[in-house]
Design a protein around this motif. Structure first.
Motif, PDB file in Angstrom:
ATOM      1  N   SER A  67      -0.355   4.956  -0.452  1.00 57.64           N
ATOM      2  CA  SER A  67      -0.142   5.092   0.928  1.00 57.64           C
ATOM      3  C   SER A  67      -0.935   6.671   0.997  1.00 57.64           C
ATOM      4  O   SER A  67      -1.240   7.102   1.668  1.00 57.64           O
ATOM      5  CB  SER A  67       0.557   4.746   1.278  1.00 57.64           C
ATOM      6  OG  SER A  67       1.102   3.654   1.238  1.00 57.64           O
ATOM      7  N   ASP A  90       2.091  -3.080   2.118  1.00 52.04           N
ATOM      8  CA  ASP A  90       3.163  -2.626   1.833  1.00 52.04           C
ATOM      9  C   ASP A  90       4.384  -3.409   1.679  1.00 52.04           C
ATOM     10  O   ASP A  90       4.961  -3.080   2.716  1.00 52.04           O
ATOM     11  CB  ASP A  90       3.208  -1.396   2.304  1.00 52.04           C
ATOM     12  CG  ASP A  90       3.661  -0.204   1.171  1.00 52.04           C
ATOM     13  OD1 ASP A  90       4.406  -0.695   0.882  1.00 52.04           O
ATOM     14  OD2 ASP A  90       3.238   1.482   1.418  1.00 52.04           O
ATOM     15  N   SER A  93       7.307  -0.055   2.096  1.00 56.39           N
ATOM     16  CA  SER A  93       7.495   0.275   2.881  1.00 56.39           C
ATOM     17  C   SER A  93       6.503   0.415   3.728  1.00 56.39           C
ATOM     18  O   SER A  93       5.591   0.693   3.965  1.00 56.39           O
ATOM     19  CB  SER A  93       7.492   2.623   2.224  1.00 56.39           C
ATOM     20  OG  SER A  93       6.485   2.174   1.808  1.00 56.39           O
ATOM     21  N   GLU A 152      -4.733  -2.166   1.175  1.00 51.24           N
ATOM     22  CA  GLU A 152      -3.735  -1.553   0.258  1.00 51.24           C
ATOM     23  C   GLU A 152      -2.900  -2.497   0.014  1.00 51.24           C
ATOM     24  O   GLU A 152      -2.435  -3.200   0.364  1.00 51.24           O
ATOM     25  CB  GLU A 152      -2.992  -0.201   0.725  1.00 51.24           C
ATOM     26  CG  GLU A 152      -2.088  -0.250  -0.626  1.00 51.24           C
ATOM     27  CD  GLU A 152      -0.828   1.080   0.004  1.00 51.24           C
ATOM     28  OE1 GLU A 152      -1.093   2.123   1.583  1.00 51.24           O
ATOM     29  OE2 GLU A 152       0.231   1.456  -0.252  1.00 51.24           O
TER      30      GLU A 152
HETATM   31 MG   LIG Z   1       1.691   2.105  -0.422  1.00 52.17          MG
END
Ligand SMILES: [Mg+2]
Ligand SMILES: Nc1nc2c(ncn2[C@@H]2O[C@H](COP(=O)(O)OP(=O)(O)O)[C@@H](O)[C@H]2O)c(=O)[nH]1
Length: 249
Positions: A67, A90, A93, A152
């Motif tokens: 991130s 993610d 978080s 991600e």
């Molecule tokens: Mg992350």
């Protein structure tokens, strides 16, 4: 039965999406993530889209700095005038990416932050349902007209194979002293990587990790895979990473 005034008009939303309406983008992603309106979404998006934004997947264990890297990467490309979209899977978080990006961009320049769009997905990595919804979400992101799209994901072996199918370029992110680079080879991840980043180069052991990964790649891969050392904290290696990413266009 009374007419459902809250029902989404999908063709209308998709039309607005193609005109670059962020509200429509956001709503359509929410619908796609929930698996709603599957058929009408598929039909509306089928109208040929000219956008072929390259998709870059950042994958690697939680906490290695994916991130954080995305926040500087998206800034870099947005500052060059590109519109950059991020789908961040993610589970640990879900807000980190967005919050981090938002803060940095506000400081930088509101025009730049307007070119960045982040959607965090609080979903378990490797979940089969996620993969199918991400397909549709990527179609939506592409139809919006981003110049560049990042995903991600938390690398957990099997989940990454799906990412490989979706992304044009797979970027494996490691950090120093996370053990043997071999573990990635065993999980079959190293062979999927187009680019390897050793982040947190400000910590001890980064050079050793670079050496281990490079040796591993030389033994198993006939194609050249670049290994880049970065430190988000010190702002080092970022320029080189951006150049490596541009190299794939
Ligand atoms: Mg992350
Ligand atoms: N020392 C150091 N810490 C970093 C670096 N990049 C990220 N971090 C920290 O590592 C932690 C995890 O970062 P994050 O980007 O959330 O990792 P992710 O789980 O891979 O997305 C955070 O506390 C970051 O501030 C770096 O280059 N050096």
């Amino acid at each position: 039965m009374p007419p459902d005034i809250h029902r989404d008009n999908i063709p209308d939303l998709v039309e607005r999406l193609r005109r670059g309406d962020r509200g429509a983008l956001s709503r359509l992603l929410t619908l796609a993530a929930a698996g709603a309106e599957r058929d009408s979404l598929a039909a509306a998006l089928r109208v040929s889209s000219k956008n072929h934004a390259p998709v870059f997947a950042l994958t690697g264990s939680g906490g290695v700095g994916k991130s954080s890297l995305l926040s500087v990467l998206t800034m870099h490309f947005a500052q060059r005038g590109e519109r950059v979209g991020v789908l961040a899977c993610d589970p640990e978080s879900p807000v980190t990416g967005g919050a981090l990006l938002g803060d940095r961009c506000r400081i930088a320049n509101p025009q730049v932050s307007d070119r960045i769009f982040v959607r965090s997905l609080a979903t378990t990595s490797g979940q089969q349902a996620l993969a199918s919804h991400i397909d549709r979400m990527l179609e939506i992101m592409k139809a919006f007209g981003f110049d560049r799209i990042f995903i991600e994901t938390v690398g957990a072996g099997q989940g990454d194979v799906a990412v490989h199918r979706l992304a044009d370029v797979v970027i494996l992110v490691l950090q120093p002293q996370t053990g043997d680079a071999l573990q990635w080879e065993k999980a079959g991840i190293l062979e999927l990587a187009d680019l390897v980043v050793v982040n947190k180069a400000d910590l001890a052991g980064a050079d050793q990790t670079v050496a281990d990964v490079t040796q591993q790649l030389n033994q198993t891969e006939s194609r050249p895979v670049l290994v880049v050392k970065t430190s988000v904290v010190k702002g080092e290696g970022i320029e080189e990473l951006c150049q490596a990413i541009e190299h794939f266009e």
